[in-house]
Structures are given as C-alpha cells and as structure tokens.
Motif scaffolding. Structure first.
Motif, PDB file in Angstrom:
ATOM      1  N   LEU A 159       0.794  -0.959   0.007  1.00 43.58           N
ATOM      2  CA  LEU A 159      -0.167  -0.043   0.114  1.00 43.58           C
ATOM      3  C   LEU A 159       0.731   1.284   0.084  1.00 43.58           C
ATOM      4  O   LEU A 159       1.746   1.578   1.003  1.00 43.58           O
ATOM      5  N   LEU A 160       0.828   2.336  -0.969  1.00 44.62           N
ATOM      6  CA  LEU A 160       1.435   3.287  -1.115  1.00 44.62           C
ATOM      7  C   LEU A 160       0.673   4.456  -1.129  1.00 44.62           C
ATOM      8  O   LEU A 160      -0.702   4.136  -1.599  1.00 44.62           O
ATOM      9  N   VAL A 161       0.864   5.630  -0.697  1.00 46.20           N
ATOM     10  CA  VAL A 161       0.233   7.013  -0.683  1.00 46.20           C
ATOM     11  C   VAL A 161       0.805   8.085  -1.348  1.00 46.20           C
ATOM     12  O   VAL A 161       1.865   8.347  -1.150  1.00 46.20           O
ATOM     13  N   ALA A 162      -0.038   8.649  -2.201  1.00 48.24           N
ATOM     14  CA  ALA A 162       0.580   9.786  -3.023  1.00 48.24           C
ATOM     15  C   ALA A 162       0.432  11.017  -2.007  1.00 48.24           C
ATOM     16  O   ALA A 162      -0.411  11.960  -2.077  1.00 48.24           O
ATOM     17  N   ALA A 163       1.309  10.877  -1.016  1.00 38.13           N
ATOM     18  CA  ALA A 163       1.258  11.845   0.076  1.00 38.13           C
ATOM     19  C   ALA A 163       2.434  12.931  -0.133  1.00 38.13           C
ATOM     20  O   ALA A 163       3.572  12.361  -0.329  1.00 38.13           O
ATOM     21  N   MET A 164       2.305  14.131   0.368  1.00 38.67           N
ATOM     22  CA  MET A 164       3.272  15.135   0.213  1.00 38.67           C
ATOM     23  C   MET A 164       3.155  16.213   1.502  1.00 38.67           C
ATOM     24  O   MET A 164       4.192  16.782   1.825  1.00 38.67           O
ATOM     25  N   GLY A 165       2.022  16.266   1.882  1.00 40.04           N
ATOM     26  CA  GLY A 165       1.831  17.388   2.940  1.00 40.04           C
ATOM     27  C   GLY A 165       2.042  16.670   4.533  1.00 40.04           C
ATOM     28  O   GLY A 165       1.957  15.393   4.608  1.00 40.04           O
ATOM     29  N   ARG A 167       0.638  16.233   7.462  1.00 40.64           N
ATOM     30  CA  ARG A 167      -0.190  15.037   7.974  1.00 40.64           C
ATOM     31  C   ARG A 167      -0.550  13.890   7.124  1.00 40.64           C
ATOM     32  O   ARG A 167      -0.403  12.844   7.703  1.00 40.64           O
ATOM     33  N   ALA A 168      -0.329  14.080   5.955  1.00 41.72           N
ATOM     34  CA  ALA A 168      -0.633  12.918   5.002  1.00 41.72           C
ATOM     35  C   ALA A 168       0.476  12.009   5.187  1.00 41.72           C
ATOM     36  O   ALA A 168       0.675  10.730   5.060  1.00 41.72           O
ATOM     37  N   LEU A 169       1.651  12.770   5.150  1.00 34.46           N
ATOM     38  CA  LEU A 169       2.904  12.032   5.443  1.00 34.46           C
ATOM     39  C   LEU A 169       3.150  11.313   6.706  1.00 34.46           C
ATOM     40  O   LEU A 169       3.564   9.993   6.778  1.00 34.46           O
ATOM     41  N   ARG A 170       2.607  11.796   7.774  1.00 34.12           N
ATOM     42  CA  ARG A 170       2.481  10.946   9.049  1.00 34.12           C
ATOM     43  C   ARG A 170       1.543   9.861   9.027  1.00 34.12           C
ATOM     44  O   ARG A 170       1.943   8.777   9.564  1.00 34.12           O
ATOM     45  N   VAL A 171       0.425   9.935   8.512  1.00 34.47           N
ATOM     46  CA  VAL A 171      -0.343   8.701   8.301  1.00 34.47           C
ATOM     47  C   VAL A 171       0.177   7.806   7.820  1.00 34.47           C
ATOM     48  O   VAL A 171       0.126   6.761   7.931  1.00 34.47           O
ATOM     49  N   SER A 172       0.775   8.086   6.403  1.00 36.78           N
ATOM     50  CA  SER A 172       1.354   7.101   5.528  1.00 36.78           C
ATOM     51  C   SER A 172       2.439   6.332   6.156  1.00 36.78           C
ATOM     52  O   SER A 172       2.758   5.327   5.846  1.00 36.78           O
ATOM     53  N   GLY A 173       3.358   7.243   6.963  1.00 34.08           N
ATOM     54  CA  GLY A 173       4.344   6.501   7.634  1.00 34.08           C
ATOM     55  C   GLY A 173       3.899   5.472   8.574  1.00 34.08           C
ATOM     56  O   GLY A 173       4.586   4.441   8.890  1.00 34.08           O
ATOM     57  N   GLU A 174       2.785   5.828   9.265  1.00 38.06           N
ATOM     58  CA  GLU A 174       2.457   4.904  10.205  1.00 38.06           C
ATOM     59  C   GLU A 174       1.751   3.670   9.612  1.00 38.06           C
ATOM     60  O   GLU A 174       1.657   2.610  10.304  1.00 38.06           O
ATOM     61  N   LEU A 175       0.895   3.894   8.536  1.00 42.02           N
ATOM     62  CA  LEU A 175       0.117   2.542   8.137  1.00 42.02           C
ATOM     63  C   LEU A 175       0.261   2.210   6.820  1.00 42.02           C
ATOM     64  O   LEU A 175      -0.126   1.079   6.199  1.00 42.02           O
ATOM     65  N   ALA A 176       1.087   2.904   5.833  1.00 40.50           N
ATOM     66  CA  ALA A 176       1.323   2.563   4.635  1.00 40.50           C
ATOM     67  C   ALA A 176       2.535   1.902   4.446  1.00 40.50           C
ATOM     68  O   ALA A 176       3.382   1.911   5.304  1.00 40.50           O
ATOM     69  N   ASP A 177       2.925   1.510   3.341  1.00 33.80           N
ATOM     70  CA  ASP A 177       4.365   0.847   3.008  1.00 33.80           C
ATOM     71  C   ASP A 177       5.333   1.933   2.329  1.00 33.80           C
ATOM     72  O   ASP A 177       6.455   1.564   2.177  1.00 33.80           O
ATOM     73  N   GLY A 178       4.545   2.888   1.863  1.00 33.58           N
ATOM     74  CA  GLY A 178       5.461   3.852   1.092  1.00 33.58           C
ATOM     75  C   GLY A 178       4.802   4.981   0.556  1.00 33.58           C
ATOM     76  O   GLY A 178       3.274   4.946   0.834  1.00 33.58           O
TER      77      GLY A 178
END
Length: 307
Positions: A159-165, A167-178
């Motif tokens: 699971l990867l997220v197109a995160a750059m902000g 808050r989105a980066l924090r959630v992605s680091g906690e729950l996604a693979d990249g």
C-alpha cells in the motif's frame, strides 16, 4: 534502485492493446515497473492486471486511486484480484484526490481527507492481509459478513500513498508501505518529505518506507521546445495547493520547472539526485511528450540506469 515508467496510451484505437504494447517495449528496454494513473476512464487496477499477465517481467502499480467515492471493501477486491492475476507483482497506490474532482465528479463533500485516509488504510490493511475486516470508524465502516479473500492473492498487497503534506505523510508513515510523491524535486524530498515519512514509520515501529518518486522527464535535444510543451500540459497542477507547495519547496515556480529535460548526461545526473535525496524508486512520466523517438531514447537510458 528500481526505475520504472508511468504508461498512458492516448489517441489510440484501443487503449488496452496500446498500453500492453508500450509495456512490452518498456520491459525490453530494461525497465522494472509500469504504473497507471486513475482518472474517470480506464480502471487502473484492471489495466495493471492485464499488463502484468501479458508482460510477466514487469512489476505493475496504480498511481493512484482517490479514496473519495470508493470503499475499502471494493478497493480490496480490485487489488487482490490484480495481485492474484500478476502473482504478487501488484502495488496499490492511493491518493486523497482534490476538492474539484471529488465534489464536481461524485458530488461528495471533500471534507477531512487525512482522517478518511487513516481509516481507509486501517480497514484496507485488514482486508488485504486477512481477507476479513471488522472496522467501525468515524467516517468509514468495513465489515465482512462474507469472506473477502481472493485465492491466489498473496497477503499484504503493498500500500502506497500519494502523500506530500505533513499530516498525510505522518499517516502514510504509520500505516502504509511507502509514498508516491509527484512534482516533488530532490530538495523537497531530502528536506521535508523523506524525513517526515521516515520518522513517522520509525515511531510506529514500521520498516523504512518506500519512496517512489514520480518524475516528469524526457531525454531530448530539443530542450526548450519540450519544456514549452510540458509547461502547457502540466499547468493544471499549478491550480492544486498541494502541488504548488512542493513545486515552490523544490525551488520552482511552474510545474515544468521540476521536470527533468535534457540529454543523457543531464537526465542521469538528475536521477542520481533523486536517489541521493532518499528515493528508493524513480518512475518517469510524460516520456512521450516529444514523440516516440525521444521516448525510446529516454527508456533506453532509464533501462541502463536500472541495470
């Protein structure tokens, strides 16, 4: 470092056939992965599944499915089906989306996107890892009165997220693979994006996240002419706050300012800059902007770098 390309076949008689043809060409050039965007046309996971079956040497990925207008149960079914079809070579990318497309296309209020992302990832992780879910969040409910596992799909679709902000980066680091940052140059990657998502993953006890940097780039001798075309094509991103922020933090003013355009030496040096900034993978998009000859020239270089 793995290097891939984003494939988008346009102005063709059959988009699926044309994309498979491009994917075969990319694999022959030595590229490692092919990624497919999600708009209102072709279904990205389905296309990834077809390409992955037809071109067994490629990893395939979605970059990226907006979470508004979709539910973890349905996205899990898509992802597991594609994962089974490709025998474990599928990577699922998710995105927050934009207010304009969410409200204009679906008629859904674009509210609390990061909170929705958190709940979506928790529910989706349960489904892709176990085939079941019993999640009751504030915004999303996902339960499985019937089994939701697809036989043949390996547990744990990446699971990867197109995160750059932040808050989105924090959630992605906690729950996604990249993450799948786009229009984020090496400077903003090194100074803002990579440290933020890595710190969040470490705090959550998760492995170091994958950083799959999507880069608009092409090898060409017509640098000014190609940059003019890229400026026109990418102007739409300059109306989206998340993109304007990373463009500015990258040192640019226009979206085309972070595009990688030049001869082989120039492009190879920029790929190395992304690697030095923390990118674990680089995916080139927009390689067809200057025509087939420059696209093939670009893919030949990227294949050499991947090797």
């Amino acid at each position: 470092m793995s290097i891939g390309v984003a494939l988008s076949a346009t102005e063709v008689d059959n988009q699926i056939d044309a994309t498979v043809h491009l994917a075969r060409e990319a694999a022959a050039a030595g590229l490692r992965s092919a990624w497919f965007g999600q708009r209102f046309g072709v279904d990205s996971p389905a296309l990834a599944g077809i390409v992955g079956r037809e071109v067994p040497g490629l990893q395939v990925g979605t970059s990226a499915i907006p979470i508004f207008g979709r539910h973890p149960l349905l996205v899990s079914s898509q992802a597991q089906t594609t994962q089974a079809a490709t025998h474990g070579r599928y990577h699922l990318g998710l995105a927050l989306g934009t207010k304009h497309l969410t409200e204009g296309g679906f008629g859904i209020p674009f509210e609390r996107p990061v909170a929705r992302l958190r709940e979506f990832l928790v529910a989706l992780r349960q489904l892709t890892e176990t085939g079941t879910a019993d999640f009751h969040g504030e915004l999303i409910t996902a339960t499985t009165p019937l089994p939701a596992h697809v036989p043949g799909a390996e547990p744990g679709v990446p699971l990867l997220v197109a995160a750059m902000g932040p808050r989105a980066l924090r959630v992605s680091g906690e729950l996604a693979d990249g993450i799948l940052p786009y229009l984020a140059g090496p400077r903003v990657l090194a100074e803002h994006i990579v440290p933020a998502v890595t710190a969040a993953a470490e705090a959550a006890g998760r492995p170091a996240p994958r950083i799959v940097a999507l880069v608009n780039g092409v090898v060409t001798d017509d640098v000014e002419g190609v940059r003019e075309k890229v400026t026109e094509q990418m102007a739409i991103y300059e109306q989206i706050p998340s993109y304007t922020r990373v463009i500015e933090l990258s040192g640019g003013r226009r979206a085309s300012d972070v595009a990688v355009i030049g001869d082989e030496r120039t492009v190879a040096a920029e790929v190395q800059r992304y690697r030095d900034a923390g990118a674990t993978e680089v995916v080139f998009a927009g390689t067809d902007v200057a025509g087939d000859a420059d696209r093939r020239r670009t893919w030949a270089l990227l294949g050499e770098l991947a090797g």
